[in-house]
Design a protein around this motif. Sequence first.
Motif, PDB file in Angstrom:
ATOM      1  N   GLY A  78      68.861  48.355  88.304  1.00 36.80           N
ATOM      2  CA  GLY A  78      67.736  47.629  87.729  1.00 36.80           C
ATOM      3  C   GLY A  78      67.298  48.033  86.333  1.00 36.80           C
ATOM      4  N   VAL A  79      68.133  48.789  85.609  1.00 35.96           N
ATOM      5  CA  VAL A  79      67.821  49.120  84.208  1.00 35.96           C
ATOM      6  C   VAL A  79      68.584  48.149  83.312  1.00 35.96           C
ATOM      7  N   LYS A  80      67.859  47.442  82.443  1.00 37.09           N
ATOM      8  CA  LYS A  80      68.515  46.463  81.569  1.00 37.09           C
ATOM      9  C   LYS A  80      69.087  47.145  80.333  1.00 37.09           C
ATOM     10  N   THR A  81      70.375  46.905  80.081  1.00 42.01           N
ATOM     11  CA  THR A  81      71.068  47.548  78.962  1.00 42.01           C
ATOM     12  C   THR A  81      71.748  46.512  78.083  1.00 42.01           C
ATOM     13  N   HIS A  82      72.274  46.976  76.952  1.00 42.87           N
ATOM     14  CA  HIS A  82      72.982  46.074  76.032  1.00 42.87           C
ATOM     15  C   HIS A  82      74.436  45.837  76.458  1.00 42.87           C
ATOM     16  N   PHE A  83      74.886  46.529  77.501  1.00 40.89           N
ATOM     17  CA  PHE A  83      76.303  46.469  77.895  1.00 40.89           C
ATOM     18  C   PHE A  83      76.703  45.074  78.382  1.00 40.89           C
ATOM     19  N   VAL A  84      77.790  44.534  77.845  1.00 41.05           N
ATOM     20  CA  VAL A  84      78.355  43.279  78.355  1.00 41.05           C
ATOM     21  C   VAL A  84      79.658  43.595  79.088  1.00 41.05           C
ATOM     22  N   ARG A  85      80.654  44.093  78.380  1.00 39.89           N
ATOM     23  CA  ARG A  85      81.876  44.574  79.032  1.00 39.89           C
ATOM     24  C   ARG A  85      82.676  45.432  78.065  1.00 39.89           C
ATOM     25  N   ARG A  86      83.538  46.271  78.653  1.00 36.76           N
ATOM     26  CA  ARG A  86      84.452  47.070  77.838  1.00 36.76           C
ATOM     27  C   ARG A  86      85.642  46.202  77.517  1.00 36.76           C
ATOM     28  N   LEU A  87      86.046  46.174  76.230  1.00 30.38           N
ATOM     29  CA  LEU A  87      87.124  45.291  75.793  1.00 30.38           C
ATOM     30  C   LEU A  87      88.478  45.984  75.858  1.00 30.38           C
ATOM     31  N   ASN A  88      88.504  47.247  75.504  1.00 26.95           N
ATOM     32  CA  ASN A  88      89.750  48.034  75.501  1.00 26.95           C
ATOM     33  C   ASN A  88      89.357  49.506  75.411  1.00 26.95           C
ATOM     34  N   ASP A  89      90.318  50.393  75.141  1.00 24.83           N
ATOM     35  CA  ASP A  89      90.073  51.837  75.131  1.00 24.83           C
ATOM     36  C   ASP A  89      88.892  52.271  74.261  1.00 24.83           C
ATOM     37  N   ARG A  90      88.752  51.626  73.116  1.00 27.31           N
ATOM     38  CA  ARG A  90      87.751  52.102  72.154  1.00 27.31           C
ATOM     39  C   ARG A  90      86.658  51.093  71.817  1.00 27.31           C
ATOM     40  N   GLU A  91      86.712  49.901  72.415  1.00 27.90           N
ATOM     41  CA  GLU A  91      85.743  48.875  72.031  1.00 27.90           C
ATOM     42  C   GLU A  91      84.954  48.344  73.220  1.00 27.90           C
ATOM     43  N   MET A  92      83.676  48.121  72.974  1.00 24.67           N
ATOM     44  CA  MET A  92      82.754  47.616  73.996  1.00 24.67           C
ATOM     45  C   MET A  92      82.007  46.417  73.414  1.00 24.67           C
ATOM     46  N   LEU A  93      81.900  45.357  74.196  1.00 26.04           N
ATOM     47  CA  LEU A  93      81.114  44.192  73.786  1.00 26.04           C
ATOM     48  C   LEU A  93      79.669  44.421  74.227  1.00 26.04           C
ATOM     49  N   CYS A  94      78.728  44.270  73.285  1.00 28.65           N
ATOM     50  CA  CYS A  94      77.321  44.583  73.571  1.00 28.65           C
ATOM     51  C   CYS A  94      76.419  43.468  73.049  1.00 28.65           C
ATOM     52  N   LYS A  95      75.240  43.380  73.641  1.00 27.95           N
ATOM     53  CA  LYS A  95      74.215  42.503  73.086  1.00 27.95           C
ATOM     54  C   LYS A  95      73.715  43.121  71.784  1.00 27.95           C
ATOM     55  N   ARG A  96      73.470  42.275  70.780  1.00 32.04           N
ATOM     56  CA  ARG A  96      73.057  42.782  69.466  1.00 32.04           C
ATOM     57  C   ARG A  96      71.543  42.999  69.460  1.00 32.04           C
ATOM     58  N   LEU A  97      71.131  44.232  69.465  1.00 26.33           N
ATOM     59  CA  LEU A  97      69.701  44.574  69.546  1.00 26.33           C
ATOM     60  C   LEU A  97      69.114  44.774  68.154  1.00 26.33           C
ATOM     61  N   HIS A  98      67.795  44.604  68.076  1.00 22.85           N
ATOM     62  CA  HIS A  98      67.059  45.106  66.914  1.00 22.85           C
ATOM     63  C   HIS A  98      66.599  46.496  67.316  1.00 22.85           C
ATOM     64  N   ILE A  99      67.299  47.497  66.796  1.00 26.35           N
ATOM     65  CA  ILE A  99      67.075  48.866  67.263  1.00 26.35           C
ATOM     66  C   ILE A  99      65.676  49.361  66.875  1.00 26.35           C
ATOM     67  N   ILE A 100      64.987  49.944  67.835  1.00 23.73           N
ATOM     68  CA  ILE A 100      63.694  50.585  67.598  1.00 23.73           C
ATOM     69  C   ILE A 100      64.001  51.968  67.020  1.00 23.73           C
ATOM     70  N   PRO A 101      63.450  52.328  65.843  1.00 18.60           N
ATOM     71  CA  PRO A 101      63.911  53.551  65.164  1.00 18.60           C
ATOM     72  C   PRO A 101      63.321  54.837  65.748  1.00 18.60           C
ATOM     73  N   VAL A 102      63.376  54.939  67.050  1.00 21.73           N
ATOM     74  CA  VAL A 102      62.846  56.106  67.761  1.00 21.73           C
ATOM     75  C   VAL A 102      63.917  56.571  68.747  1.00 21.73           C
ATOM     76  N   GLU A 103      64.291  57.844  68.665  1.00 20.60           N
ATOM     77  CA  GLU A 103      65.214  58.407  69.657  1.00 20.60           C
ATOM     78  C   GLU A 103      64.369  59.010  70.769  1.00 20.60           C
ATOM     79  N   THR A 104      64.682  58.639  71.998  1.00 18.79           N
ATOM     80  CA  THR A 104      63.939  59.142  73.150  1.00 18.79           C
ATOM     81  C   THR A 104      64.791  60.199  73.846  1.00 18.79           C
ATOM     82  N   VAL A 105      64.247  61.404  73.973  1.00 21.43           N
ATOM     83  CA  VAL A 105      64.950  62.499  74.642  1.00 21.43           C
ATOM     84  C   VAL A 105      64.220  62.803  75.949  1.00 21.43           C
ATOM     85  N   VAL A 106      64.983  62.901  77.032  1.00 20.58           N
ATOM     86  CA  VAL A 106      64.423  63.326  78.314  1.00 20.58           C
ATOM     87  C   VAL A 106      65.011  64.697  78.636  1.00 20.58           C
TER      88      VAL A 106
END
Length: 230
Positions: free
Chosen positions: A61-89
Motif C-alpha cells: 500500500g505504499v505508492k511509488t514511482h516504479f512502473v517496471r524494470r526494463l533491463n539490467d540497468r534501466e527502470m521505467l518510472c513515473k516522472r515526479l516533481h521532486i520535493i527537495p527534501v531528503e527524508t532519513v529514517v
Amino acid sequence: EMFYEGKAKKLYSTSDPDLLITYFKDDATAFDGTKRDTIADKGVVNNRMSELFFKLLEKNGVKTHFVRRLNDREMLCKRLHIIPVETVVRNLVAGSMAKRLGREEGEPLPHPIVEYYYKSDALHDPLILGEHAIAFGWATAAELKQIDAMALKVDGILSKFLDERGVILIDFKLEFGRYHGEVLLGDEICPDTCRFWDKATRQKLDKDRFRHDLGGVEEAYHEMLRRVEN
Ligand code: UDP
C-alpha cells in the motif's frame, strides 16, 4: 533524451511526458563527492534491488514511482516533481547521527526517528526542521505529514522483510515527489541509500564498505541482493 545526470543515475525522457527512464550507473561517490570510484555491477544490483523493494512496498500500500524494470540497468518510472527534501529514517545510531551527537554506532533508538535534509549540493545537504521546509516552500505541512507517515510505513515493511533475511535495517534515505496531486515515493532503495548490517555478525553490507575502505564492496552488494531475492 538524457535530461539529468546525477552521481549514480542518469534520467531520460520518453515519448510520454508522465514517464522517464532511470539508468543506474556504477559510479560511487562519498563524503560530498570528494571520494569517487566505480563499484562493478553496482547499477545492476541497485536497479534490481530497487525493483524488488518498490514491488514489496506497492503490495503493502505504499505508492511509488516504479512502473517496471526494463533491463539490467534501466527502470521505467513515473516522472515526479521532486520535493527537495531528503527524508532519513533511523532505527539504530550510525553515520552522521553518531558523529553529530557523539553516540556509539549501533546504539538502538527507542523508536524510529525521521530527519529531513535540504537537497542542495551548494549547502552540502544540511539537516533541517520540517518548519524550514514549510517556511521556504519546499513542501507543505500536508505533504510533510504524508511523507512522515509513508517513511515510517516503509521502515516497518522493510525492517520486517530484512529481519526475516538476517539483516538489520539501520537507517535509510528516501525521496518523494509530486505526481498529479499525489505524493509518491521516488528515487531508489539500495545499499547506496540504506545501511544494512548482518544480524548475526553485525557485518556491514552497504555503501559504508566503500566509504570507509572496508573491502569486499562488490561482494556485500551481491550478498544483499541474494538475501532480498530469497
Ligand atoms: N544517505 C543517502 N544519501 C545522502 C545522505 C545519506 O542515501 O546524500 C543515506 C545513507 O546511506 C544512510 C542514511 O541516509 O543510510 C543516513 O545517512 P547519514 O545521515 O548517516 O549520512 P552519511 O554519514 O551516510 O553521509
